[in-house]
Design a protein around this motif. Structure first.
Motif, PDB file in Angstrom:
ATOM      1  N   ALA A 200      -9.616 -14.402   1.543  1.00  0.00           N
ATOM      2  CA  ALA A 200      -8.776 -14.540   0.354  1.00  0.00           C
ATOM      3  C   ALA A 200      -9.082 -13.469  -0.679  1.00  0.00           C
ATOM      4  CB  ALA A 200      -8.966 -15.932  -0.253  1.00  0.00           C
ATOM      5  N   ALA A 201     -10.308 -12.937  -0.638  1.00  0.00           N
ATOM      6  CA  ALA A 201     -10.667 -11.872  -1.577  1.00  0.00           C
ATOM      7  C   ALA A 201     -10.385 -10.495  -1.016  1.00  0.00           C
ATOM      8  CB  ALA A 201     -12.150 -11.991  -1.951  1.00  0.00           C
ATOM      9  N   VAL A 202     -10.396 -10.346   0.312  1.00  0.00           N
ATOM     10  CA  VAL A 202     -10.288  -9.027   0.930  1.00  0.00           C
ATOM     11  C   VAL A 202      -8.852  -8.670   1.310  1.00  0.00           C
ATOM     12  CG1 VAL A 202     -10.973  -7.637   2.934  1.00  0.00           C
ATOM     13  CG2 VAL A 202     -12.661  -9.058   1.757  1.00  0.00           C
ATOM     14  N   LEU A 203      -8.146  -9.586   1.968  1.00  0.00           N
ATOM     15  CA  LEU A 203      -6.831  -9.237   2.518  1.00  0.00           C
ATOM     16  C   LEU A 203      -5.788  -8.890   1.450  1.00  0.00           C
ATOM     17  CD1 LEU A 203      -6.428 -11.636   5.571  1.00  0.00           C
ATOM     18  CD2 LEU A 203      -7.096  -9.234   5.516  1.00  0.00           C
ATOM     19  N   PRO A 204      -5.690  -9.633   0.323  1.00  0.00           N
ATOM     20  CA  PRO A 204      -4.692  -9.217  -0.690  1.00  0.00           C
ATOM     21  C   PRO A 204      -4.933  -7.805  -1.209  1.00  0.00           C
ATOM     22  CG  PRO A 204      -5.444 -11.457  -1.107  1.00  0.00           C
ATOM     23  CD  PRO A 204      -6.344 -10.901  -0.044  1.00  0.00           C
ATOM     24  N   VAL A 205      -6.207  -7.465  -1.426  1.00  0.00           N
ATOM     25  CA  VAL A 205      -6.506  -6.111  -1.908  1.00  0.00           C
ATOM     26  C   VAL A 205      -6.177  -5.081  -0.839  1.00  0.00           C
ATOM     27  CG1 VAL A 205      -8.371  -4.578  -2.624  1.00  0.00           C
ATOM     28  CG2 VAL A 205      -8.246  -6.886  -3.543  1.00  0.00           C
ATOM     29  N   ALA A 206      -6.500  -5.381   0.423  1.00  0.00           N
ATOM     30  CA  ALA A 206      -6.157  -4.456   1.511  1.00  0.00           C
ATOM     31  C   ALA A 206      -4.654  -4.248   1.592  1.00  0.00           C
ATOM     32  CB  ALA A 206      -6.697  -4.986   2.833  1.00  0.00           C
ATOM     33  N   ALA A 207      -3.879  -5.341   1.387  1.00  0.00           N
ATOM     34  CA  ALA A 207      -2.420  -5.227   1.428  1.00  0.00           C
ATOM     35  C   ALA A 207      -1.906  -4.368   0.273  1.00  0.00           C
ATOM     36  CB  ALA A 207      -1.794  -6.615   1.384  1.00  0.00           C
ATOM     37  N   LEU A 208      -2.479  -4.562  -0.922  1.00  0.00           N
ATOM     38  CA  LEU A 208      -2.064  -3.743  -2.070  1.00  0.00           C
ATOM     39  C   LEU A 208      -2.395  -2.276  -1.857  1.00  0.00           C
ATOM     40  CD1 LEU A 208      -3.086  -6.054  -5.067  1.00  0.00           C
ATOM     41  CD2 LEU A 208      -0.765  -5.444  -4.346  1.00  0.00           C
ATOM     42  N   LEU A 209      -3.590  -2.006  -1.335  1.00  0.00           N
ATOM     43  CA  LEU A 209      -3.971  -0.626  -1.072  1.00  0.00           C
ATOM     44  C   LEU A 209      -3.021   0.020  -0.071  1.00  0.00           C
ATOM     45  CD1 LEU A 209      -7.863  -0.960  -0.830  1.00  0.00           C
ATOM     46  CD2 LEU A 209      -6.576   0.205  -2.630  1.00  0.00           C
ATOM     47  N   ALA A 210      -2.650  -0.739   0.974  1.00  0.00           N
ATOM     48  CA  ALA A 210      -1.775  -0.193   2.005  1.00  0.00           C
ATOM     49  C   ALA A 210      -0.353   0.011   1.498  1.00  0.00           C
ATOM     50  CB  ALA A 210      -1.774  -1.114   3.221  1.00  0.00           C
ATOM     51  N   ALA A 211       0.090  -0.879   0.591  1.00  0.00           N
ATOM     52  CA  ALA A 211       1.478  -0.806   0.119  1.00  0.00           C
ATOM     53  C   ALA A 211       1.664   0.211  -0.997  1.00  0.00           C
ATOM     54  CB  ALA A 211       1.944  -2.174  -0.358  1.00  0.00           C
ATOM     55  N   ALA A 212       0.593   0.514  -1.730  1.00  0.00           N
ATOM     56  CA  ALA A 212       0.721   1.373  -2.917  1.00  0.00           C
ATOM     57  C   ALA A 212       1.371   2.725  -2.618  1.00  0.00           C
ATOM     58  CB  ALA A 212      -0.643   1.550  -3.569  1.00  0.00           C
ATOM     59  N   PRO A 213       0.959   3.451  -1.553  1.00  0.00           N
ATOM     60  CA  PRO A 213       1.582   4.768  -1.317  1.00  0.00           C
ATOM     61  C   PRO A 213       3.081   4.686  -1.083  1.00  0.00           C
ATOM     62  CG  PRO A 213      -0.412   4.518  -0.008  1.00  0.00           C
ATOM     63  CD  PRO A 213      -0.105   3.177  -0.572  1.00  0.00           C
ATOM     64  N   PHE A 214       3.550   3.589  -0.479  1.00  0.00           N
ATOM     65  CA  PHE A 214       4.972   3.469  -0.208  1.00  0.00           C
ATOM     66  C   PHE A 214       5.735   3.050  -1.469  1.00  0.00           C
ATOM     67  CE2 PHE A 214       2.593   2.631   3.671  1.00  0.00           C
ATOM     68  CZ  PHE A 214       3.147   3.578   4.518  1.00  0.00           C
ATOM     69  N   ALA A 215       5.064   2.270  -2.339  1.00  0.00           N
ATOM     70  CA  ALA A 215       5.709   1.866  -3.583  1.00  0.00           C
ATOM     71  C   ALA A 215       5.934   3.056  -4.505  1.00  0.00           C
ATOM     72  CB  ALA A 215       4.867   0.793  -4.281  1.00  0.00           C
ATOM     73  N   GLU A 216       5.018   4.000  -4.497  1.00  0.00           N
ATOM     74  CA  GLU A 216       5.144   5.166  -5.370  1.00  0.00           C
ATOM     75  C   GLU A 216       5.619   6.395  -4.622  1.00  0.00           C
ATOM     76  OE1 GLU A 216       1.416   6.395  -6.986  1.00  0.00           O
ATOM     77  OE2 GLU A 216       0.403   6.469  -5.039  1.00  0.00           O
ATOM     78  N   ALA A 217       6.167   6.206  -3.417  1.00  0.00           N
ATOM     79  CA  ALA A 217       6.533   7.344  -2.568  1.00  0.00           C
ATOM     80  C   ALA A 217       7.560   8.250  -3.224  1.00  0.00           C
ATOM     81  CB  ALA A 217       7.056   6.842  -1.224  1.00  0.00           C
ATOM     82  N   ARG A 218       8.566   7.646  -3.896  1.00  0.00           N
ATOM     83  CA  ARG A 218       9.617   8.488  -4.483  1.00  0.00           C
ATOM     84  C   ARG A 218       9.058   9.416  -5.555  1.00  0.00           C
ATOM     85  NH1 ARG A 218      15.148   5.680  -6.176  1.00  0.00           N
ATOM     86  NH2 ARG A 218      15.100   5.424  -3.904  1.00  0.00           N
ATOM     87  N   GLY A 219       8.218   8.879  -6.430  1.00  0.00           N
ATOM     88  CA  GLY A 219       7.634   9.716  -7.472  1.00  0.00           C
ATOM     89  C   GLY A 219       6.696  10.762  -6.912  1.00  0.00           C
ATOM     90  N   VAL A 220       5.890  10.370  -5.923  1.00  0.00           N
ATOM     91  CA  VAL A 220       4.965  11.327  -5.306  1.00  0.00           C
ATOM     92  C   VAL A 220       5.738  12.448  -4.635  1.00  0.00           C
ATOM     93  CG1 VAL A 220       3.262  11.617  -3.476  1.00  0.00           C
ATOM     94  CG2 VAL A 220       3.097   9.666  -5.006  1.00  0.00           C
TER      95      VAL A 220
END
Length: 610
Positions: A200-220
C-alpha cells in the motif's frame, strides 16, 4: 549538404542534387510536402524501434546485463539491510556465507554495471551508424523536392545532430525499462510475502512514477522541439556564415552576422535552460515521492513489528527493498521523460528515413540497349505545385547531336535538365532515351544504375569534396584506371590546374569557379555517359576554354543537351530549341532561327553575353 549537381554520374542522385529553376526555388512538387516542421509527432520514437531488429543478439545481451545490474543492486541492498537488522536485534555477527554473498554481489554489481554500459553504448552507436546511412539514403531518394528551400545547416542537423541525440534513446531506455519492470515485479512479490500492507505504501508511488512521464509528455515534447529547432537554426546560420565568410568580410557584414549568431546561441541556451529547469523540478518530485513511500514503509513496518506480524530484523530490510525497487522505477521515468524530449529529433529523422522516392524504381526494369542514345520529351507537363512550368513540351535530340536549350530565366530549362536526369518525373508525358536501333525507353522503366550510367548532369553549381583532384574525379567512376583518368583530365583541362594528387580544400575552396567547373565536367565524363546534360556548367569558363571543351565533346560524338546564356555556346550547337511559356516556341539551326528578325531566339539573344 549544399547542391551537388555535377555528381550525377556517380550512380545515384546525391542528397543535395540541383536547385530548381529560379522561379520555383524552394517549392515542392504537388503531393510531395517538405520535411515536417519541428512539431513532434506521436509515435515517432516507437517508429524507430525496428532499427534494433538488426541487432537482436546484442539487444538481448544488453537487456540481460541491465537486469543483472539492477537485480544485483536490489539483492545487495536488501541482504545488507537484513544483515544489519539481524546483527542489531539479535546481537549476532553475520556468518561467513553472508559476508561472502555480500562480497560476491558487490563484484557482480560492478561487473554488470560495466558490462551494461559497454553493451548499451556499443548497441546504440551501431544502430546510429546504420540510421545515419538510412537518413542520407532518404535525402538522396527524395531529392531535390524534399530539400528544396531547406538550408544546408538544417539538413546537417537532421543528418548528424538529430541522429546523435537518439543515442540516449537506444542506449538508456529499452533495456532500463525492461529491467526496472522485471525487478519491480519480483520485489513486490517479496514485499507481499513479508507484509502485504507494505504494498500500500510502495505500489501507488511506483504507479505515479511510471505515469508521470506520460502525463507531462506533451510539455516535454514541446520543450524538446523548441530546443531542436533552435539548435537547427544555429547550425544553419553557422554553416552559412562559414561558407560566406569572405563575402561577409568584404562587405563589412560580419559584425551583424556575429550578432545574429550570438542571438541564435542565446536562444539555444534559453531553450536548454528551460528543459533543464523542468527536469530538475521533475527530479525533485520523484525524490519526494520516493521519500513519501519510504516513510509509509517505515510506518507500516513499525506497526507490523509492534503487532508481532513482522520480525524486527525485517523492518530495515523492507525499507531498503522498497527504496531499491523505487530507485530504478524513478530512473526509468527520468529516461522516458528524456526520451520524450527527443520526439522532435525522432520526427525529423523518421521523416528523412521514410521519405518517399520522387522517382520510384520500376517493378520490372527494362534493359537499356547498347550504343548511342538520343533523347525525346513527349507531351511533358510539370509543375512545382503552382502554375505549370512545362506545358506539353515536345523535343527530340538525335543520337550524337548537340542541342542548345535557351529561354528566359525561369522558362523551365533547368527543369528539363532535371527531368532528363530523373530527379523528378513529369506529371504528364514521357521522357525517353532513344537508341539508334530499337524502341524508345521511358526513364521510369530503367533501373537507377542503368540510368545514371547512361545520363550525366553537370549543373550550375560545381561542388567538390575535401580531398585531391583525383579523388573528386573518381567519385563518378571509382574503378577508373590511371590512363582514363589522365585522358579525361587533359580533355577538360584539369591537368592544367594542378597535379591530380593536389588537395582542393573543403568544397574546393582553393579553386576558382572556372576550375571547379572543369573538375565537375571531367567527373561526369569519367563515367563515359552516353547522354550529357550541361546546365550552364561552362558559364565560369572563358570563351576559349569553352570552345576547346565543346570541340572535344563534339569529336566524341556524344549526345549533348546544353543550357547556356552565352551566344558562342549556343551558336556551336547542331540545333537550338527555345523555351517560352513552358513550350518549345521554335527549333532549328543558328542560321535558320537568326535569319528571322522576329524569332524567339533573337529575343533570347538580346539578354545573352557574347
Amino acid at each position: 549538404m549544399s547542391s551537388t549537381t555535377g555528381t550525377a554520374a556517380t550512380g545515384t542522385p546525391t542528397a543535395g542534387t540541383a536547385a530548381v529553376d529560379t522561379s520555383t526555388a524552394g517549392t515542392a512538387t504537388a503531393g510531395t510536402a517538405a520535411l515536417p516542421p519541428d512539431a513532434p509527432r506521436p509515435g515517432s520514437l516507437r517508429a524507430l524501434l525496428p532499427a534494433l531488429a538488426g541487432h537482436r543478439a546484442m539487444t538481448v545481451r544488453t537487456c540481460a546485463a541491465a537486469l543483472v545490474e539492477q537485480g544485483s543492486l536490489v539483492l545487495l541492498v536488501t541482504l545488507a539491510a537484513h544483515t544489519v537488522g539481524t546483527a542489531v536485534i539479535e546481537a549476532e555477527a553475520p556468518s561467513s556465507g553472508t559476508v561472502a554473498a555480500l562480497v560476491a554481489l558487490v563484484l557482480v554489481r560492478a561487473l554488470a554495471t560495466w558490462r551494461e554500459m559497454d553493451l548499451s553504448h556499443d548497441l546504440a552507436y551501431r544502430v546510429l551508424a546504420a540510421l545515419r546511412v538510412r537518413v542520407f539514403d532518404g535525402l538522396a531518394r527524395s531529392a531535390p523536392a524534399r530539400i528544396a528551400g531547406r538550408r544546408s545547416g538544417d539538413l546537417a542537423a537532421t543528418a548528424m545532430a538529430d541522429v546523435e541525440a537518439l543515442e540516449f534513446f537506444y542506449a538508456h531506455t529499452t533495456a532500463q525499462l525492461l529491467a526496472a519492470g522485471t525487478v519491480l515485479t519480483g520485489g513486490t512479490a517479496v514485499l507481499a510475502a513479508v507484509e502485504p500492507w507494505l504494498l500500500a505504501a510502495v505500489l501507488p508511488v511506483a504507479a505515479l512514477l511510471a505515469a508521470a512521464p506520460f502525463a507531462e509528455a506533451r510539455g516535454v515534447a514541446a520543450r524538446g522541439a523548441r530546443t531542436r529547432a533552435a539548435a537547427a537554426e544555429l547550425s544553419a546560420d553557422t554553416v552559412e556564415t562559414v561558407d560566406g565568410l569572405r563575402e561577409l568580410l568584404a562587405f563589412g557584414a560580419f559584425p551583424g552576422r556575429r550578432r545574429r549568431l550570438a542571438e541564435r546561441g542565446r536562444r539555444v541556451g534559453r531553450a536548454q535552460r528551460t528543459e533543464a529547469a523542468w527536469e530538475a523540478g521533475a527530479a525533485a518530485v520523484r525524490d519526494l515521492l520516493i521519500v513519501t513511500a519510504v516513510l509509509g514503509v517505515v510506518a507500516v513496518a513499525a506497526r507490523a513489528v509492534a503487532s508481532g506480524r513482522l520480525h524486527g530484523a525485517w523492518a530495515p530490510t523492507a525499507m531498503a527493498l522498497s527504496l531499491a525497487l523505487l530507485g530504478p522505477v524513478a530512473e526509468a521515468a527520468r529516461s522516458v521523460s528524456r526520451a520524450v524530449a527527443l520526439r522532435a529529433a525522432a520526427s525529423r529523422v523518421g521523416a528523412a528515413v521514410g521519405a518517399p522516392a520522387l522517382a520510384p524504381p520500376p517493378a520490372v526494369p527494362r534493359p537499356l540497349p547498347p550504343g548511342p542514345l538520343g533523347v525525346r520529351l513527349r507531351g511533358v507537363r510539370f509543375d512545382y505545385g503552382g502554375g505549370p512550368v512545362l506545358d506539353g513540351v515536345e523535343l527530340t535530340v538525335r543520337a550524337g547531336q548537340t542541342l542548345a536549350l535557351v529561354g528566359a530565366s525561369g522558362a523551365g530549362k533547368s527543369t528539363c535538365a532535371h527531368l532528363l536526369a530523373r530527379f523528378w518525373d513529369p506529371s504528364e508525358g514521357e521522357v525517353q532515351l532513344v537508341p539508334a536501333d530499337g524502341d524508345a525507353v521511358d526513364l521510369r522503366e530503367l533501373a537507377d544504375g542503368d540510368l545514371r550510367g547512361a545520363v550525366a548532369l553537370v549543373g550550375q553549381e560545381a561542388p567538390l569534396f575535401h580531398g585531391t583532384l583525383a579523388e573528386n574525379l573518381r567519385l563518378a567512376a571509382p574503378g577508373a584506371g590511371e590512363d582514363l583518368l589522365a585522358e579525361t583530365a587533359r580533355l577538360c583541362g584539369v591537368d592544367r590546374i594542378a597535379p591530380l594528387d593536389t588537395p582542393v580544400g573543403e568544397r574546393g575552396a582553393t579553386l576558382s569557379g572556372g576550375q571547379r567547373a572543369r573538375v565537375a565536367l571531367a567527373r561526369a565524363l569519367l563515367a563515359r555517359p552516353r547522354v550529357l546534360v550541361l546546365d550552364e556548367s561552362t558559364a565560369h569558363l572563358d570563351n576559349a576554354s569553352d570552345a576547346r571543351i565543346a570541340a572535344a565533346l563534339h569529336r566524341e560524338g556524344r549526345t549533348t543537351v546544353v543550357i547556356a546564356h552565352r551566344r558562342a555556346t549556343v551558336r556551336r550547337a547542331d540545333r537550338i530549341a527555345v523555351l517560352e511559356a513552358g513550350r518549345i516556341a521554335e527549333e532549328g539551326t543558328w542560321e535558320e532561327l537568326t535569319a528571322r528578325p522576329d524569332s524567339a531566339l533573337n529575343r533570347s539573344l538580346a539578354g545573352m553575353s557574347s
